[in-house]
Each structure stands twice: as structure tokens, then as C-alpha cells.
Design a protein around this motif. Sequence first.
Motif, PDB file in Angstrom:
ATOM      1  N   SER A   1       0.858  -1.189   0.000  1.00 21.85           N
ATOM      2  CA  SER A   1       0.000   0.000   0.000  1.00 21.85           C
ATOM      3  C   SER A   1       0.892   1.235   0.000  1.00 21.85           C
ATOM      4  O   SER A   1       2.036   1.183   0.477  1.00 21.85           O
ATOM      5  CB  SER A   1      -0.890   0.013   1.246  1.00 21.85           C
ATOM      6  OG  SER A   1      -1.505   1.277   1.426  1.00 21.85           O
TER       7      SER A   1
ATOM      8  N   PRO B   1       2.894   6.802   6.090  1.00 22.47           N
ATOM      9  CA  PRO B   1       2.261   6.014   7.148  1.00 22.47           C
ATOM     10  C   PRO B   1       1.377   6.779   8.120  1.00 22.47           C
ATOM     11  O   PRO B   1       0.825   6.187   9.037  1.00 22.47           O
ATOM     12  CB  PRO B   1       3.466   5.424   7.889  1.00 22.47           C
ATOM     13  CG  PRO B   1       4.543   6.435   7.703  1.00 22.47           C
ATOM     14  CD  PRO B   1       4.336   6.988   6.318  1.00 22.47           C
TER      15      PRO B   1
ATOM     16  N   SER C   1      -1.589   8.071   7.951  1.00 19.35           N
ATOM     17  CA  SER C   1      -3.039   7.895   7.922  1.00 19.35           C
ATOM     18  C   SER C   1      -3.393   6.432   8.141  1.00 19.35           C
ATOM     19  O   SER C   1      -2.557   5.540   7.999  1.00 19.35           O
ATOM     20  CB  SER C   1      -3.597   8.359   6.571  1.00 19.35           C
ATOM     21  OG  SER C   1      -3.043   7.594   5.515  1.00 19.35           O
ATOM     22  N   GLY C   2      -4.651   6.196   8.513  1.00 17.93           N
ATOM     23  CA  GLY C   2      -5.116   4.827   8.711  1.00 17.93           C
ATOM     24  C   GLY C   2      -4.910   4.349  10.124  1.00 17.93           C
ATOM     25  O   GLY C   2      -4.251   5.001  10.938  1.00 17.93           O
TER      26      GLY C   2
ATOM     27  N   TYR D   1      -1.482  -0.876  10.581  1.00 21.04           N
ATOM     28  CA  TYR D   1      -1.677  -1.215   9.168  1.00 21.04           C
ATOM     29  C   TYR D   1      -0.505  -0.739   8.303  1.00 21.04           C
ATOM     30  O   TYR D   1       0.096  -1.518   7.561  1.00 21.04           O
ATOM     31  CB  TYR D   1      -2.982  -0.607   8.663  1.00 21.04           C
ATOM     32  CG  TYR D   1      -3.185  -0.785   7.161  1.00 21.04           C
ATOM     33  CD1 TYR D   1      -3.557  -2.017   6.645  1.00 21.04           C
ATOM     34  CD2 TYR D   1      -2.994   0.280   6.287  1.00 21.04           C
ATOM     35  CE1 TYR D   1      -3.730  -2.188   5.276  1.00 21.04           C
ATOM     36  CE2 TYR D   1      -3.170   0.116   4.922  1.00 21.04           C
ATOM     37  CZ  TYR D   1      -3.535  -1.115   4.424  1.00 21.04           C
ATOM     38  OH  TYR D   1      -3.698  -1.277   3.065  1.00 21.04           O
ATOM     39  N   SER D   2      -0.178   0.541   8.397  1.00 14.70           N
ATOM     40  CA  SER D   2       0.920   1.084   7.597  1.00 14.70           C
ATOM     41  C   SER D   2       2.236   0.384   7.927  1.00 14.70           C
ATOM     42  O   SER D   2       3.042   0.090   7.032  1.00 14.70           O
ATOM     43  CB  SER D   2       1.065   2.586   7.839  1.00 14.70           C
ATOM     44  OG  SER D   2      -0.089   3.280   7.449  1.00 14.70           O
TER      45      SER D   2
ATOM     46  N   ASN E   1       0.465   3.385   1.990  1.00 15.24           N
ATOM     47  CA  ASN E   1       0.638   3.662   3.417  1.00 15.24           C
ATOM     48  C   ASN E   1       2.027   3.271   3.901  1.00 15.24           C
ATOM     49  O   ASN E   1       2.503   3.785   4.912  1.00 15.24           O
ATOM     50  CB  ASN E   1      -0.418   2.927   4.247  1.00 15.24           C
ATOM     51  CG  ASN E   1      -1.761   3.606   4.199  1.00 15.24           C
ATOM     52  OD1 ASN E   1      -2.320   3.777   3.122  1.00 15.24           O
ATOM     53  ND2 ASN E   1      -2.304   3.992   5.340  1.00 15.24           N
TER      54      ASN E   1
END
Length: 262
Positions: free
Chosen positions: A139, A145, A147-148, A152-153, A141
Amino acid sequence: MDLALTGKTAVVTGASRGIGLAVAEAFAEAGVRVVGAARTITPELDKVSAATVSADLSTRDGAVSVIDAALEAVGGIDILVNNVGGGDPEWLDLDGFLSSTDEQWRHYLDLNLFSAIWTTRAALPSLLERRGSIVNVSSINAHVPGSGPVGYSEAKAALASFGKRLSEEFGPQGVRVNTISPGPVGTRIWRDEHRIGAKLASAQGMSQEQFLDALPTQFDIASRRITEPEEVAALIAFVVSGKAANIVGADFVIDGGIVKTT
């Protein structure tokens, strides 16, 4: 363009919908025998697959069972697409690091990183024998990194690094490993009322429809639209084909121009 994929075999994880389903469909159209794996097998996936496997890829046993079933169904693996990822709705906590729990971190790491580790380890003997190809779906991300949800990132960044490591170790032995890093893609992650698109819309006091309309501007997408699953699938089909025979260890960003760095 003839990608010369007819007769190849492929395992695609997270294949029931979204990017994974689009990859399975693109492969099948190109003559690939697809083994599609997901927790829930959809009629759309069943239609284009030589075999399907229902498994929880966030567990080691589930991931290994997918490869075992694929080897039994198609005899060997030429292509592995580690696409499964994202996260379950209950872990979409956007409150930041201090509110994150160990369980949240484990959820994102298991689904987005360890699933690929487990399937790759199980599939590599066959991939080495056939001089095959691996694509890990990361991703943007991993590059941006901030956001989210927490975890996850970080998991996606580790996945991209994992792919680079594999390419260095197994590239000389004939197995090509590459990474695809999409930006927002028109899947249920953004369009489903229970997923991150809806969560972000609510956090900004907007309807989901308003949020999706504003998303290209908010994310400064140069193309002024999000990517569609079929576009990611087309890129993956090219990368695993013989037309890309000397592409090894690359990370392809497909995001409409969100990431501004070179």
C-alpha cells in the motif's frame, strides 16, 4: 499484448472480491489456472477459478492449508499473489498510537505481513522448481504512514521490505519477487458503509458519498480519481509475465499521483 501466461498456475489470496477478484479474473482471461483463497468463496471467484480454498489467512494453519490445497489441485505453483490484507471492521481504531492495543497490532501484522510469510514459505519449493513469480500487494501507506489505523501502515512497510529481501535471496535462483503499492482503490474498503471510508467520513462530519466525492482533492490525487481494481490487476498480470522478466525487487506505486516523492 500477449502476456504468454496460458497454462501457468497461480495462487491468489484475498481473492473473493476487490483487487484479489480482479486479479483472478485477469489471470483466468489470460489462460492461467487460478487457485483462489479467501475466508468466504464468492460465486464470482468460483466462476474463474480452477479451485478455491476457504481459509483464514491470518493464521499459519490457514495460510499453509491454501498452498497444500493448491499443490494438490493444480500440481505446482508458477505465480503467488499475496493480496489478502486490510483489516476487520472492529479494528478500525483511528484514535492513534496511545489507544492501540497489542491485539490490534497482532491483527494487522498477521493479516498483512505474516499471511504472506506463511504462504511464501510453503510455496517457495514449487516456485523455485518452476522459476516462478511472487507479487506482494502492499500500500502507499508504507510510504506515507500517517493515515489509517495504527499497525496497518507498519505491516505494509514490513511487507514491502520482506519482498525486497526475498528478491535478493531468490532472484539469483530464478524466482522474481515484486511489490505493488496501490493508493485508494474502488473496493469495499472505501465504498462499504462499515469500512474505513465510512469511518473517515464520519470523523469529518460528512456523508460517505460526500467523502468519496471529495477524496481526490483531499488526497491531492493528480489524476483526480481513485484507482479501480481492474487497473491494479492489469499491472500485476504484466509484472508476473515474461514481458517483465528482468523486473526484480521493484515496488510499483499505482495511486494516481498521491505520493509526490521520487
